[in-house]
Design a protein around this motif. Sequence first.
Motif, mmCIF file in Angstrom:
data_model
loop_
_atom_site.group_PDB
_atom_site.id
_atom_site.type_symbol
_atom_site.label_atom_id
_atom_site.label_comp_id
_atom_site.label_asym_id
_atom_site.label_seq_id
_atom_site.Cartn_x
_atom_site.Cartn_y
_atom_site.Cartn_z
ATOM 1 N N MET A 182 0.921 -1.205 -0.052
ATOM 2 C CA MET A 182 -0.009 0.026 -0.056
ATOM 3 C C MET A 182 0.841 1.315 0.020
ATOM 4 S SD MET A 182 -3.272 -0.564 2.439
ATOM 5 C CE MET A 182 -2.339 -0.930 4.051
ATOM 6 N N ARG A 183 2.137 1.380 0.698
ATOM 7 C CA ARG A 183 2.950 2.363 0.719
ATOM 8 C C ARG A 183 3.616 2.525 -0.719
ATOM 9 N NH1 ARG A 183 6.749 2.014 5.785
ATOM 10 N NH2 ARG A 183 7.281 0.128 4.499
ATOM 11 N N GLU A 184 3.957 1.431 -1.148
ATOM 12 C CA GLU A 184 4.484 1.570 -2.589
ATOM 13 C C GLU A 184 3.511 2.090 -3.485
ATOM 14 O OE1 GLU A 184 6.602 -1.513 -5.838
ATOM 15 O OE2 GLU A 184 6.116 -2.209 -3.817
ATOM 16 N N ARG A 185 2.339 1.613 -3.445
ATOM 17 C CA ARG A 185 1.301 2.187 -4.584
ATOM 18 C C ARG A 185 0.721 3.512 -4.219
ATOM 19 N NH1 ARG A 185 -2.273 -3.242 -5.321
ATOM 20 N NH2 ARG A 185 -0.452 -4.639 -6.367
ATOM 21 N N LYS A 186 1.144 4.023 -2.814
ATOM 22 C CA LYS A 186 0.298 5.434 -2.376
ATOM 23 C C LYS A 186 -1.078 5.256 -2.232
ATOM 24 C CE LYS A 186 3.943 8.219 -4.551
ATOM 25 N NZ LYS A 186 4.879 8.336 -3.165
ATOM 26 N N GLU A 187 -1.324 4.205 -1.365
ATOM 27 C CA GLU A 187 -2.795 3.804 -1.008
ATOM 28 C C GLU A 187 -3.042 3.814 0.274
ATOM 29 O OE1 GLU A 187 -3.426 0.222 -4.637
ATOM 30 O OE2 GLU A 187 -3.172 -0.416 -2.554
ATOM 31 N N LEU A 188 -2.450 4.495 1.043
ATOM 32 C CA LEU A 188 -2.636 4.809 2.488
ATOM 33 C C LEU A 188 -3.562 5.810 2.611
ATOM 34 C CD1 LEU A 188 1.063 4.949 3.752
ATOM 35 C CD2 LEU A 188 -0.593 3.000 3.544
ATOM 36 N N ALA A 189 -4.362 5.636 3.432
ATOM 37 C CA ALA A 189 -5.563 6.734 3.845
ATOM 38 C C ALA A 189 -5.106 7.792 4.021
ATOM 39 C CB ALA A 189 -6.498 5.995 4.953
ATOM 40 N N GLU A 190 -5.647 8.936 3.140
ATOM 41 C CA GLU A 190 -5.497 10.396 2.970
ATOM 42 C C GLU A 190 -6.256 11.063 4.246
ATOM 43 O OE1 GLU A 190 -5.822 11.899 -0.503
ATOM 44 O OE2 GLU A 190 -4.170 10.699 -1.660
ATOM 45 N N GLU A 191 -7.529 10.676 4.369
ATOM 46 C CA GLU A 191 -8.182 11.247 5.603
ATOM 47 C C GLU A 191 -7.811 10.549 6.854
ATOM 48 O OE1 GLU A 191 -12.468 12.208 4.576
ATOM 49 O OE2 GLU A 191 -11.795 10.358 2.927
ATOM 50 N N LEU A 192 -8.467 11.124 8.028
ATOM 51 C CA LEU A 192 -8.158 10.436 9.287
ATOM 52 C C LEU A 192 -8.896 8.966 9.415
ATOM 53 C CD1 LEU A 192 -7.472 11.026 12.177
ATOM 54 C CD2 LEU A 192 -9.699 11.590 12.655
ATOM 55 N N PRO A 193 -8.233 8.037 9.376
ATOM 56 C CA PRO A 193 -8.638 6.602 9.115
ATOM 57 C C PRO A 193 -9.991 6.202 10.086
ATOM 58 C CG PRO A 193 -6.256 6.593 9.254
ATOM 59 C CD PRO A 193 -6.686 8.081 9.784
ATOM 60 N N ALA A 194 -9.964 6.809 11.390
ATOM 61 C CA ALA A 194 -10.914 6.358 12.253
ATOM 62 C C ALA A 194 -12.251 7.230 11.834
ATOM 63 C CB ALA A 194 -10.661 7.044 13.702
ATOM 64 N N LEU A 195 -12.155 8.338 10.951
ATOM 65 C CA LEU A 195 -13.177 8.909 10.389
ATOM 66 C C LEU A 195 -13.813 8.100 9.301
ATOM 67 C CD1 LEU A 195 -15.038 11.380 10.213
ATOM 68 C CD2 LEU A 195 -13.507 12.282 8.752
ATOM 69 N N VAL A 196 -12.975 7.603 8.569
ATOM 70 C CA VAL A 196 -13.487 6.801 7.567
ATOM 71 C C VAL A 196 -14.216 5.629 7.944
ATOM 72 C CG1 VAL A 196 -12.543 5.517 5.445
ATOM 73 C CG2 VAL A 196 -11.639 7.804 5.737
ATOM 74 N N VAL A 197 -13.695 4.895 8.974
ATOM 75 C CA VAL A 197 -14.427 3.812 9.546
ATOM 76 C C VAL A 197 -15.735 4.039 10.124
ATOM 77 C CG1 VAL A 197 -14.094 2.236 11.581
ATOM 78 C CG2 VAL A 197 -11.997 2.838 10.244
ATOM 79 N N VAL A 198 -15.834 5.018 10.587
ATOM 80 C CA VAL A 198 -17.245 5.339 11.307
ATOM 81 C C VAL A 198 -18.239 5.773 10.229
ATOM 82 C CG1 VAL A 198 -18.487 6.748 12.868
ATOM 83 C CG2 VAL A 198 -16.155 5.950 13.685
ATOM 84 N N ARG A 199 -17.724 6.588 9.114
ATOM 85 C CA ARG A 199 -18.580 7.055 8.357
ATOM 86 C C ARG A 199 -18.894 6.022 7.050
ATOM 87 N NH1 ARG A 199 -15.182 11.188 4.934
ATOM 88 N NH2 ARG A 199 -14.825 9.142 3.735
ATOM 89 N N ASP A 200 -17.925 5.234 6.619
ATOM 90 C CA ASP A 200 -17.990 4.346 5.268
ATOM 91 C C ASP A 200 -18.378 3.007 5.891
ATOM 92 O OD1 ASP A 200 -17.882 6.742 4.043
ATOM 93 O OD2 ASP A 200 -15.826 6.542 3.586
ATOM 94 N N HIS A 201 -18.083 2.443 6.976
ATOM 95 C CA HIS A 201 -18.024 1.004 7.495
ATOM 96 C C HIS A 201 -18.663 0.732 8.704
ATOM 97 C CE1 HIS A 201 -14.996 0.289 4.093
ATOM 98 N NE2 HIS A 201 -14.504 1.499 4.488
#
Length: 433
Positions: A225-244
Amino acid sequence: MSATLDSADRRTLDRGDVKTLLLSALGGALEFYDFVIFVYFAKTIGHLFFPPGTAVWLATLQTFGIFAVAYLARPLGGIVMAHFGDRIGRKRMFTFSVFLMAVPTLLIGVLPTYATLGVFAPILLTLLRVVQGLAIGGEVPGAWVFVAEHVPQRRVGLAVASLSAGLTAGILMGSLLAAWLNASLSEADMLDHGWRIAFILGGAFGFIAVYLRRWLSETPVFARMRERKELAEELPALVVVRDHLPGVLLSMAVTWVLTAAIVVVILTTPTVMQTRFHVEPARAFTGGSIAAFTLCLGCIGGGLLVDWMGTARAMLLSSVGLTLSTYALYIDLQSGGVHLFPLYALAGVFAGVAGIVPAVLVASFPPAIRFSGISVSYNVAYAIAGAATPVLVGYLATTAGGLGPAHYVALVSLVGVGASIYMMVSGRGSLRR
């Protein structure tokens, strides 16, 4: 690239995978020992850290309360460590959490008691338990993610279960040490210095775990993920609560089942045996050690079930077994505990649902926010259920002829059955790389 990944997922465990699993499990055992050793000396700590003359049941209840405080700190530690684990790497947080556990454990071992510090003694003890809670909040989710992302996809169940077995081996270490100390030392010696031995050893164990983890490498999934630059750009915890949110709710439900298995059946039952059913300390701790050992086996068995029949069916089978075996144990205690050892061993096997739950959690979130997803749901659920359960069990043990704790386990196991049915209907529970 997909063909390469598919091929990697079909491979068997190699020497590097086995090394990672063994070192992770051993380090986890040493850290979890530090976290749980407190509960095995609850009666002694209650006597030493509260005013003289406090009723035994009240001192024990207050001590369980201090034990439970650490669970309230878990979400903060888990969310912060998971944030950095999803952004800068799994390995760094995996190592830092062990160090954060070792220091307060060592300090508890040398902490002056109420006779020396008065009211400041239980206050300092509570603060050190809070730090331990911060550490374990990052350790457990991080450990599951770390091993799951190192092994082939079809062996994730066994991988996270072996880590859970390692964590529960820490419980076994604590139980064995408590049994040995109680058998070897007089009550006066236990009050004087015996209990301190367990915590000082725990601090040393923690620093050994820090050393062991320096030999581990970053997970291939995070490196990719780091090599492909796929790491979360937003706050990961926010993405979790909002989308999952469905994944969060499912994970919280099965975590509640895990707390019933570990906190009630394994951690607090040896103390309940002594205070409610008047079982001798040495016999209670021996039974606890047997259960902790079969729990390790049950975790591995649960992981194998996940890889064989899937998370939903494995969760269903273990939830039902947990209910029946816990009732059998407590009904036997009601009649004198004639079959204590074999029935506690059986309950330990079905408490192996603790080896199935992490597979559900890992499968509930995509890699970019997996550490945060597990940390948010697992630690919040554990903070609520884990903090309330020891105190609640202490009260329930005085009701229904002592069967109150078993009734609680049965109620929570119904949640596990419901979660299993939901996974079967929705198709959730399959790992996403």
